[in-house]
Design a protein around this motif. Structure first.
Motif, PDB file in Angstrom:
ATOM      1  N   VAL A  38      -8.721  -1.733  -6.387  1.00 35.25           N
ATOM      2  CA  VAL A  38      -8.212  -2.626  -7.435  1.00 35.25           C
ATOM      3  C   VAL A  38      -8.587  -4.066  -7.086  1.00 35.25           C
ATOM      4  N   ILE A  39      -8.430  -4.420  -5.819  1.00 34.81           N
ATOM      5  CA  ILE A  39      -8.716  -5.784  -5.377  1.00 34.81           C
ATOM      6  C   ILE A  39     -10.214  -6.049  -5.343  1.00 34.81           C
ATOM      7  N   VAL A  96       0.838  -1.198   0.000  1.00 32.32           N
ATOM      8  CA  VAL A  96       0.000   0.000   0.000  1.00 32.32           C
ATOM      9  C   VAL A  96       0.878   1.254   0.000  1.00 32.32           C
ATOM     10  N   ALA A  97       1.876   1.286   0.859  1.00 31.47           N
ATOM     11  CA  ALA A  97       2.750   2.459   0.960  1.00 31.47           C
ATOM     12  C   ALA A  97       3.494   2.720  -0.347  1.00 31.47           C
ATOM     13  N   ASP A  98       3.813   1.666  -1.088  1.00 34.08           N
ATOM     14  CA  ASP A  98       4.565   1.806  -2.343  1.00 34.08           C
ATOM     15  C   ASP A  98       3.681   2.020  -3.568  1.00 34.08           C
ATOM     16  N   TYR A  99       2.366   2.028  -3.402  1.00 27.93           N
ATOM     17  CA  TYR A  99       1.463   2.200  -4.527  1.00 27.93           C
ATOM     18  C   TYR A  99       1.697   3.576  -5.154  1.00 27.93           C
ATOM     19  N   PRO A 100       1.710   3.745  -6.451  1.00 28.90           N
ATOM     20  CA  PRO A 100       1.295   2.844  -7.525  1.00 28.90           C
ATOM     21  C   PRO A 100       2.413   1.944  -8.069  1.00 28.90           C
ATOM     22  N   ASP A 101       3.632   2.098  -7.548  1.00 31.82           N
ATOM     23  CA  ASP A 101       4.716   1.244  -8.029  1.00 31.82           C
ATOM     24  C   ASP A 101       4.428  -0.238  -7.797  1.00 31.82           C
ATOM     25  N   SER A 102       3.603  -0.539  -6.801  1.00 31.38           N
ATOM     26  CA  SER A 102       3.303  -1.921  -6.449  1.00 31.38           C
ATOM     27  C   SER A 102       2.059  -2.469  -7.158  1.00 31.38           C
ATOM     28  N   LEU A 103       1.541  -1.744  -8.128  1.00 28.72           N
ATOM     29  CA  LEU A 103       0.318  -2.167  -8.812  1.00 28.72           C
ATOM     30  C   LEU A 103       0.385  -3.593  -9.374  1.00 28.72           C
ATOM     31  N   PRO A 104       1.496  -4.031  -9.981  1.00 33.25           N
ATOM     32  CA  PRO A 104       1.534  -5.426 -10.447  1.00 33.25           C
ATOM     33  C   PRO A 104       1.319  -6.436  -9.305  1.00 33.25           C
ATOM     34  N   ALA A 105       1.890  -6.167  -8.138  1.00 29.63           N
ATOM     35  CA  ALA A 105       1.695  -7.062  -6.985  1.00 29.63           C
ATOM     36  C   ALA A 105       0.237  -7.047  -6.539  1.00 29.63           C
ATOM     37  N   VAL A 106      -0.402  -5.883  -6.601  1.00 30.56           N
ATOM     38  CA  VAL A 106      -1.815  -5.768  -6.221  1.00 30.56           C
ATOM     39  C   VAL A 106      -2.679  -6.583  -7.177  1.00 30.56           C
ATOM     40  N   ARG A 107      -2.387  -6.497  -8.448  1.00 24.30           N
ATOM     41  CA  ARG A 107      -3.158  -7.259  -9.447  1.00 24.30           C
ATOM     42  C   ARG A 107      -2.972  -8.768  -9.263  1.00 24.30           C
ATOM     43  N   GLU A 108      -1.741  -9.188  -8.983  1.00 24.61           N
ATOM     44  CA  GLU A 108      -1.493 -10.614  -8.726  1.00 24.61           C
ATOM     45  C   GLU A 108      -2.264 -11.080  -7.499  1.00 24.61           C
ATOM     46  N   LEU A 109      -2.293 -10.250  -6.460  1.00 21.82           N
ATOM     47  CA  LEU A 109      -3.027 -10.594  -5.243  1.00 21.82           C
ATOM     48  C   LEU A 109      -4.516 -10.708  -5.529  1.00 21.82           C
ATOM     49  N   ARG A 110      -5.048  -9.807  -6.342  1.00 27.29           N
ATOM     50  CA  ARG A 110      -6.463  -9.879  -6.702  1.00 27.29           C
ATOM     51  C   ARG A 110      -6.800 -11.218  -7.360  1.00 27.29           C
ATOM     52  N   VAL A 111      -5.956 -11.660  -8.277  1.00 26.91           N
ATOM     53  CA  VAL A 111      -6.185 -12.931  -8.965  1.00 26.91           C
ATOM     54  C   VAL A 111      -6.141 -14.094  -7.970  1.00 26.91           C
ATOM     55  N   ALA A 112      -5.164 -14.077  -7.080  1.00 28.03           N
ATOM     56  CA  ALA A 112      -5.055 -15.154  -6.084  1.00 28.03           C
ATOM     57  C   ALA A 112      -6.247 -15.131  -5.124  1.00 28.03           C
ATOM     58  N   LEU A 113      -6.721 -13.955  -4.760  1.00 30.05           N
ATOM     59  CA  LEU A 113      -7.884 -13.859  -3.875  1.00 30.05           C
ATOM     60  C   LEU A 113      -9.155 -14.363  -4.560  1.00 30.05           C
ATOM     61  N   GLU A 114      -9.266 -14.136  -5.850  1.00 29.15           N
ATOM     62  CA  GLU A 114     -10.423 -14.659  -6.583  1.00 29.15           C
ATOM     63  C   GLU A 114     -10.454 -16.179  -6.495  1.00 29.15           C
ATOM     64  N   ARG A 115      -9.304 -16.776  -6.446  1.00 22.95           N
ATOM     65  CA  ARG A 115      -9.200 -18.248  -6.363  1.00 22.95           C
ATOM     66  C   ARG A 115      -9.456 -18.752  -4.942  1.00 22.95           C
ATOM     67  N   THR A 116      -8.905 -18.054  -3.949  1.00 22.94           N
ATOM     68  CA  THR A 116      -8.936 -18.561  -2.572  1.00 22.94           C
ATOM     69  C   THR A 116     -10.068 -18.002  -1.718  1.00 22.94           C
ATOM     70  N   GLU A 155      -1.789  10.108   3.189  1.00 22.74           N
ATOM     71  CA  GLU A 155      -1.239   9.510   1.973  1.00 22.74           C
ATOM     72  C   GLU A 155      -1.439   7.991   1.965  1.00 22.74           C
ATOM     73  N   VAL A 156      -1.147   7.332   3.079  1.00 20.59           N
ATOM     74  CA  VAL A 156      -1.339   5.879   3.158  1.00 20.59           C
ATOM     75  C   VAL A 156      -2.824   5.544   3.071  1.00 20.59           C
ATOM     76  N   TYR A 157      -3.674   6.368   3.679  1.00 21.96           N
ATOM     77  CA  TYR A 157      -5.124   6.144   3.609  1.00 21.96           C
ATOM     78  C   TYR A 157      -5.604   6.216   2.154  1.00 21.96           C
ATOM     79  N   ILE A 158      -5.152   7.209   1.422  1.00 19.60           N
ATOM     80  CA  ILE A 158      -5.529   7.347   0.009  1.00 19.60           C
ATOM     81  C   ILE A 158      -5.031   6.138  -0.781  1.00 19.60           C
ATOM     82  N   ASN A 159      -3.788   5.721  -0.534  1.00 16.39           N
ATOM     83  CA  ASN A 159      -3.253   4.540  -1.219  1.00 16.39           C
ATOM     84  C   ASN A 159      -4.037   3.286  -0.843  1.00 16.39           C
ATOM     85  N   THR A 160      -4.455   3.193   0.421  1.00 14.41           N
ATOM     86  CA  THR A 160      -5.258   2.052   0.857  1.00 14.41           C
ATOM     87  C   THR A 160      -6.548   1.980   0.058  1.00 14.41           C
ATOM     88  N   ILE A 161      -7.196   3.121  -0.110  1.00 16.15           N
ATOM     89  CA  ILE A 161      -8.426   3.182  -0.897  1.00 16.15           C
ATOM     90  C   ILE A 161      -8.163   2.689  -2.324  1.00 16.15           C
TER      91      ILE A 161
END
Length: 192
Positions: free
Chosen positions: A95-96, A34-54, A84-90
């Motif tokens: 995305v997820i 969250v703190a590194d967003y938007p640089d961490s967007l690929p990790a967020v997208r991967e997590l979304r896919v894994a959460l859809e499965r689990t 800033e972290v709150y906005i990134n959390t949102i």
């Protein structure tokens, strides 16, 4: 036939176990993601896919909420950083989970804490108006085609005349009707 079925079952179990392990690891890292967003967007997208499965959304909400409470909501934290972290959390949680169900489960402690911070409103206004702050809130206002006050035109309610010396403040009934007509909804929409 039977061998193919057994193989498919093992593959599905292995697939699920990998997705579950991936989610658990990412949950431990989620505050940093969250703190590194938007640089961490690929990790967020991967997590979304894994959460859809689990379907581990509930565990993710508990984990992130706990991390925010431990690492962000304390008197030593800078209000600007909290915002800033709150906005990134949102952004990350949208995305997820675009339905905002995760956001509702996670964000309440941060909102409550910010309401109690004396400088929260000042920090938000600064982020909304300061071009040099390079903040997301300022960019959102610009994106919504808001014009700076210097470029606005006077309307029929604006007067160039001197103030009326007989002016009286509105009665309490008038103030209540003004508050009920939507003037307070601007701040409540953001959850403040």
């Amino acid at each position: 036939g039977r061998m193919m079925y057994v193989e498919e079952q093992w593959e599905a179990r292995l697939d699920y176990a990998l997705a579950e392990s991936f989610c658990k690891v990412r949950m431990e890292e989620l505050f940093d993601i969250v703190a590194d967003y938007p640089d961490s967007l690929p990790a967020v997208r991967e997590l979304r896919v894994a959460l859809e499965r689990t379907r581990m959304h509930g565990l993710l909400a508990q984990s992130l909420r706990g991390s925010l409470e431990r690492r962000l909501i304390h008197p030593g934290a800078n209000t600007g950083q909290i915002i800033e972290v709150y906005i990134n959390t949102i952004k990350v949680l949208r995305v997820i989970d675009p339905s905002d169900g995760l956001l509702e489960a996670v964000a309440q402690p941060v909102r409550s804490y910010l309401r109690g911070r004396n400088d929260a409103v000042r920090c938000i206004i600064t982020r909304l108006t300061d071009e040099k702050a390079d903040g997301d809130l300022h960019e959102e206002v610009r994106r919504q085609d808001a014009r700076p006050l210097e470029q606005t035109q006077l309307d029929s309610d604006d007067e160039d005349d001197a103030p009326d010396p007989n002016w009286q403040p509105p009665s309490k009934n008038q103030q209540q009707s003004q508050n009920n007509n939507g003037t307070t909804s601007a701040t409540s929409r953001g959850g403040w």
